[in-house]
Design a protein around this motif. Structure first.
Motif, PDB file in Angstrom:
ATOM      1  N   TYR A 201     -14.449  -0.269  -1.914  1.00 33.48           N
ATOM      2  CA  TYR A 201     -13.277  -1.124  -2.028  1.00 33.48           C
ATOM      3  C   TYR A 201     -12.573  -0.875  -3.353  1.00 33.48           C
ATOM      4  O   TYR A 201     -13.212  -0.787  -4.397  1.00 33.48           O
ATOM      5  CB  TYR A 201     -13.676  -2.598  -1.912  1.00 33.48           C
ATOM      6  CG  TYR A 201     -14.257  -2.929  -0.566  1.00 33.48           C
ATOM      7  CD1 TYR A 201     -13.426  -3.187   0.520  1.00 33.48           C
ATOM      8  CD2 TYR A 201     -15.626  -2.946  -0.363  1.00 33.48           C
ATOM      9  CE1 TYR A 201     -13.952  -3.478   1.759  1.00 33.48           C
ATOM     10  CE2 TYR A 201     -16.163  -3.228   0.883  1.00 33.48           C
ATOM     11  CZ  TYR A 201     -15.314  -3.492   1.941  1.00 33.48           C
ATOM     12  OH  TYR A 201     -15.841  -3.753   3.170  1.00 33.48           O
ATOM     13  N   GLU A 202     -11.256  -0.779  -3.295  1.00 37.02           N
ATOM     14  CA  GLU A 202     -10.462  -0.599  -4.504  1.00 37.02           C
ATOM     15  C   GLU A 202     -10.171  -1.962  -5.119  1.00 37.02           C
ATOM     16  O   GLU A 202     -10.110  -2.967  -4.418  1.00 37.02           O
ATOM     17  CB  GLU A 202      -9.148   0.111  -4.172  1.00 37.02           C
ATOM     18  CG  GLU A 202      -9.334   1.502  -3.611  1.00 37.02           C
ATOM     19  CD  GLU A 202      -8.025   2.118  -3.147  1.00 37.02           C
ATOM     20  OE1 GLU A 202      -6.970   1.491  -3.298  1.00 37.02           O
ATOM     21  OE2 GLU A 202      -8.086   3.238  -2.622  1.00 37.02           O
TER      22      GLU A 202
ATOM     23  N   MET B 128       0.864  -1.170   0.000  1.00 39.10           N
ATOM     24  CA  MET B 128       0.000   0.000   0.000  1.00 39.10           C
ATOM     25  C   MET B 128       0.907   1.229   0.000  1.00 39.10           C
ATOM     26  O   MET B 128       1.817   1.334   0.808  1.00 39.10           O
ATOM     27  CB  MET B 128      -0.914  -0.031   1.225  1.00 39.10           C
ATOM     28  CG  MET B 128      -1.835   1.156   1.302  1.00 39.10           C
ATOM     29  SD  MET B 128      -3.055   1.076   2.629  1.00 39.10           S
ATOM     30  CE  MET B 128      -4.151  -0.162   2.005  1.00 39.10           C
TER      31      MET B 128
ATOM     32  N   GLN C  72      -2.196   6.084  -0.931  1.00 37.44           N
ATOM     33  CA  GLN C  72      -3.404   5.349  -0.571  1.00 37.44           C
ATOM     34  C   GLN C  72      -3.746   5.553   0.901  1.00 37.44           C
ATOM     35  O   GLN C  72      -4.920   5.689   1.256  1.00 37.44           O
ATOM     36  CB  GLN C  72      -3.226   3.851  -0.850  1.00 37.44           C
ATOM     37  CG  GLN C  72      -3.321   3.468  -2.309  1.00 37.44           C
ATOM     38  CD  GLN C  72      -3.100   1.984  -2.490  1.00 37.44           C
ATOM     39  OE1 GLN C  72      -2.059   1.453  -2.098  1.00 37.44           O
ATOM     40  NE2 GLN C  72      -4.086   1.310  -3.056  1.00 37.44           N
ATOM     41  N   ILE C  73      -2.737   5.559   1.748  1.00 32.90           N
ATOM     42  CA  ILE C  73      -2.974   5.778   3.177  1.00 32.90           C
ATOM     43  C   ILE C  73      -3.599   7.154   3.390  1.00 32.90           C
ATOM     44  O   ILE C  73      -4.584   7.297   4.127  1.00 32.90           O
ATOM     45  CB  ILE C  73      -1.667   5.637   3.978  1.00 32.90           C
ATOM     46  CG1 ILE C  73      -1.160   4.200   3.926  1.00 32.90           C
ATOM     47  CG2 ILE C  73      -1.867   6.085   5.425  1.00 32.90           C
ATOM     48  CD1 ILE C  73       0.224   4.001   4.485  1.00 32.90           C
TER      49      ILE C  73
ATOM     50  N   SER D 213      -8.067   9.221  12.587  1.00 31.09           N
ATOM     51  CA  SER D 213      -7.655   9.440  11.195  1.00 31.09           C
ATOM     52  C   SER D 213      -6.519  10.448  11.113  1.00 31.09           C
ATOM     53  O   SER D 213      -5.595  10.284  10.302  1.00 31.09           O
ATOM     54  CB  SER D 213      -8.845   9.911  10.362  1.00 31.09           C
ATOM     55  OG  SER D 213      -9.832   8.915  10.321  1.00 31.09           O
TER      56      SER D 213
ATOM     57  N   GLN E 255      -0.625  -4.279  -6.041  1.00 27.71           N
ATOM     58  CA  GLN E 255      -0.665  -3.597  -4.754  1.00 27.71           C
ATOM     59  C   GLN E 255      -1.886  -4.045  -3.958  1.00 27.71           C
ATOM     60  O   GLN E 255      -2.906  -4.427  -4.517  1.00 27.71           O
ATOM     61  CB  GLN E 255      -0.701  -2.085  -4.948  1.00 27.71           C
ATOM     62  CG  GLN E 255       0.599  -1.502  -5.429  1.00 27.71           C
ATOM     63  CD  GLN E 255       0.516   0.013  -5.528  1.00 27.71           C
ATOM     64  OE1 GLN E 255      -0.534   0.578  -5.777  1.00 27.71           O
ATOM     65  NE2 GLN E 255       1.650   0.662  -5.329  1.00 27.71           N
ATOM     66  N   VAL E 256      -1.744  -3.986  -2.671  1.00 24.43           N
ATOM     67  CA  VAL E 256      -2.837  -4.361  -1.781  1.00 24.43           C
ATOM     68  C   VAL E 256      -3.968  -3.354  -1.935  1.00 24.43           C
ATOM     69  O   VAL E 256      -3.747  -2.140  -1.824  1.00 24.43           O
ATOM     70  CB  VAL E 256      -2.350  -4.389  -0.315  1.00 24.43           C
ATOM     71  CG1 VAL E 256      -3.498  -4.701   0.625  1.00 24.43           C
ATOM     72  CG2 VAL E 256      -1.227  -5.384  -0.145  1.00 24.43           C
TER      73      VAL E 256
ATOM     74  N   GLY F 197      -7.139  -1.117  -1.007  1.00 28.32           N
ATOM     75  CA  GLY F 197      -7.611  -0.487   0.217  1.00 28.32           C
ATOM     76  C   GLY F 197      -9.108  -0.276   0.165  1.00 28.32           C
ATOM     77  O   GLY F 197      -9.776  -0.616  -0.815  1.00 28.32           O
ATOM     78  N   ALA F 198      -9.639   0.269   1.197  1.00 31.77           N
ATOM     79  CA  ALA F 198     -11.055   0.593   1.256  1.00 31.77           C
ATOM     80  C   ALA F 198     -11.193   1.967   1.877  1.00 31.77           C
ATOM     81  O   ALA F 198     -10.512   2.290   2.844  1.00 31.77           O
ATOM     82  CB  ALA F 198     -11.815  -0.437   2.078  1.00 31.77           C
ATOM     83  N   SER F 199     -12.029   2.759   1.294  1.00 28.56           N
ATOM     84  CA  SER F 199     -12.286   4.080   1.847  1.00 28.56           C
ATOM     85  C   SER F 199     -13.761   4.167   2.204  1.00 28.56           C
ATOM     86  O   SER F 199     -14.533   3.251   1.947  1.00 28.56           O
ATOM     87  CB  SER F 199     -11.891   5.175   0.853  1.00 28.56           C
ATOM     88  OG  SER F 199     -12.607   5.026  -0.346  1.00 28.56           O
TER      89      SER F 199
ATOM     90  N   ILE G 115      -7.266   7.148   2.111  1.00 32.05           N
ATOM     91  CA  ILE G 115      -8.184   6.442   3.004  1.00 32.05           C
ATOM     92  C   ILE G 115      -8.455   7.268   4.262  1.00 32.05           C
ATOM     93  O   ILE G 115      -9.607   7.447   4.672  1.00 32.05           O
ATOM     94  CB  ILE G 115      -7.626   5.045   3.366  1.00 32.05           C
ATOM     95  CG1 ILE G 115      -7.599   4.161   2.120  1.00 32.05           C
ATOM     96  CG2 ILE G 115      -8.435   4.405   4.486  1.00 32.05           C
ATOM     97  CD1 ILE G 115      -6.805   2.891   2.293  1.00 32.05           C
TER      98      ILE G 115
END
Length: 140
Positions: free
Chosen positions: A53-54, A1, A5-6, A120, A61-62, A64-66, A9
């Motif tokens: 969900y991506e 990730m 992306q971090i 967050s 790449q792993v 992620g989900a937002s 999210i």
């Protein structure tokens, strides 16, 4: 990730919790508002969130989900009818319609949203700290 992306999210979480805090503020501001009828009384609003969900990309790449806001809906709790025959909004039976906002539940929701917002922010700060650490490794 990736770090981007971090940030994306955590940023989606910040936006969602900001909206949640705004709805709480709106509900608390109208907690004791009166209306001429139950149809005109203020009804508490709540945001409805949805996970997004991506997909896994070609780089493997792993995903992620937002979070995103699906809707902002009115609660279905009944409005409060108080007997106040001298109130200007009283109906022919002497009842006045008040909002269905529960201030205690709103305060609990506000505290939970604040904690989620702070979590967050902490995630973003940790990611930034890790990036700075990586940059310092490259300079030595």
């Amino acid at each position: 990730m990736s770090f981007n992306q971090i940030y994306d999210i955590a940023g989606s979480s910040l936006a969602a919790q900001s909206l949640r805090l705004n709805t709480v503020a709106s509900n608390l501001a109208n907690a004791d508002s009166a209306a001429a009828s139950a149809d005109q009384a203020y009804r508490a609003v709540k945001p409805v969130f949805r996970a997004v969900y991506e997909q896994v990309n070609q780089a493997g790449q792993v995903p992620g989900a937002s979070v995103e806001v699906a809707a902002v809906v009115n609660t279905d709790a009944p409005v409060e009818m108080r007997y106040e025959p001298n109130h200007p909004y009283a109906d022919d039976k002497g009842f006045v319609a008040y909002s269905n906002v529960n201030p205690v539940a709103e305060m609990a929701d506000m505290m939970a949203a604040t904690q989620s917002f702070e979590a967050s922010v902490n995630v973003m700060n940790r990611a930034r700290s890790m990036q700075q650490g990586l940059l310092q490794l490259g300079s030595k």
